[in-house]
Design an enzyme around this catalytic site. Sequence first.
Site, short mmCIF file in Angstrom:
data_model
loop_
_atom_site.label_atom_id
_atom_site.label_comp_id
_atom_site.label_asym_id
_atom_site.label_seq_id
_atom_site.Cartn_x
_atom_site.Cartn_y
_atom_site.Cartn_z
CB ALA A 141 5.95 40.45 35.21
N GLY A 190 6.96 45.07 38.08
CA GLY A 190 7.46 45.48 36.78
C GLY A 190 8.83 45.98 36.45
CE LYS A 206 14.10 40.87 39.76
NZ LYS A 206 13.43 41.36 40.98
CG ASP A 227 11.72 38.12 40.73
OD1 ASP A 227 12.53 37.60 41.55
OD2 ASP A 227 11.42 39.46 40.67
CB CYS A 244 14.76 38.73 47.03
SG CYS A 244 13.09 38.68 47.75
#
Length: 337
Positions: free
Chosen positions: A153, A156, A158, A220, A273
């Site tokens: 996370a 933070g 997202k 992520d 990404c």
Amino acid sequence: GCGRGLPPPRPLDELPARPTGPSAPVPIDRKQALAYLSITRSHPRWLVERWLDRYGFEAADRWTSFNNEPAPVTLRVNTIKTSVEALTALLAARGVMVAPGRWSSRTLVVQQGNPLATDLAGQGLFLAQDEASQLVAELVAARPGQRVLDACAAPGGKTAAIAGGMADRGLIVAADLRPARVALLARTLAGCGCRSVRVVRLDARRTLPFAPVFDRVLVDAPCSGVGTLRRDPDIRWRCTPGDLPALAATQAALLRAAAAVVVPGGRLIYATCSSEPEENEAVVERLLAGGAPFARERPAGNAPSQLIDGQGQLRTLPHRDGLEAFFAAVLRRNGGA
């Protein structure tokens, strides 16, 4: 494979010229094209060779040009504390002019002024966040009252976006491993006023200490970052193709562990990404090939159809979309309502 120094500069008159010739997926003079993209455009040869092969010369040329341009400041409006309209007015009163984002309804693109230098910056009304990154958070599409795990996370942004999408009602468990990252995560979420979030420290590569109770799980994943060279240009000289297998192994472990805590009928969202297939669809295919009870699902909600590929995956491309190269896949766990 990381840590290489920058190549020495070359005189301008020695830089390879842009290839010319008939329009085709790959120019006739491939050697000249690669020299131009790597040397004149200042990109690693291994990476532009991949882009050239997958997308053709014109696309690779636009992509490298995009990466060499200054990135705009993009903001995500924190809807827990304000609205797009209210924040736009507050910024304008301080001489900061913004325009709506192209793809996300919660994005503002700064056209004049510096919002981070105003008194609004410390109030949690917005976060500086790339628009493609914001789209990933929107794919989670959690509803008020649901349970969400954000497995990687920090910092933070997202997590805060997910909380805003849930009207800050429900439960979000936001996790990271390194103490400094966990502390940053906690500060970000506190500043945004996220009351539905609980921050925990854990190693998401290992079996998670949860039952399958989460309606949404976001991975992520840490990645090469080669999709974000415009915002982080040093990456182009730090990473090599030899880094990708180890990254993919970590990503596969994260996704496998996260899959075990999704409730039947829930969604597992995997994102990077990176522009490279080894870190993206190959990781998803590895999970599905291993027998995990999931299937790809086209994103629900307001995901722009132009950004969704033939397999229902989000894929943003600099030369096509004017966004950094991000990837995300939504996987639905079998069973449930």
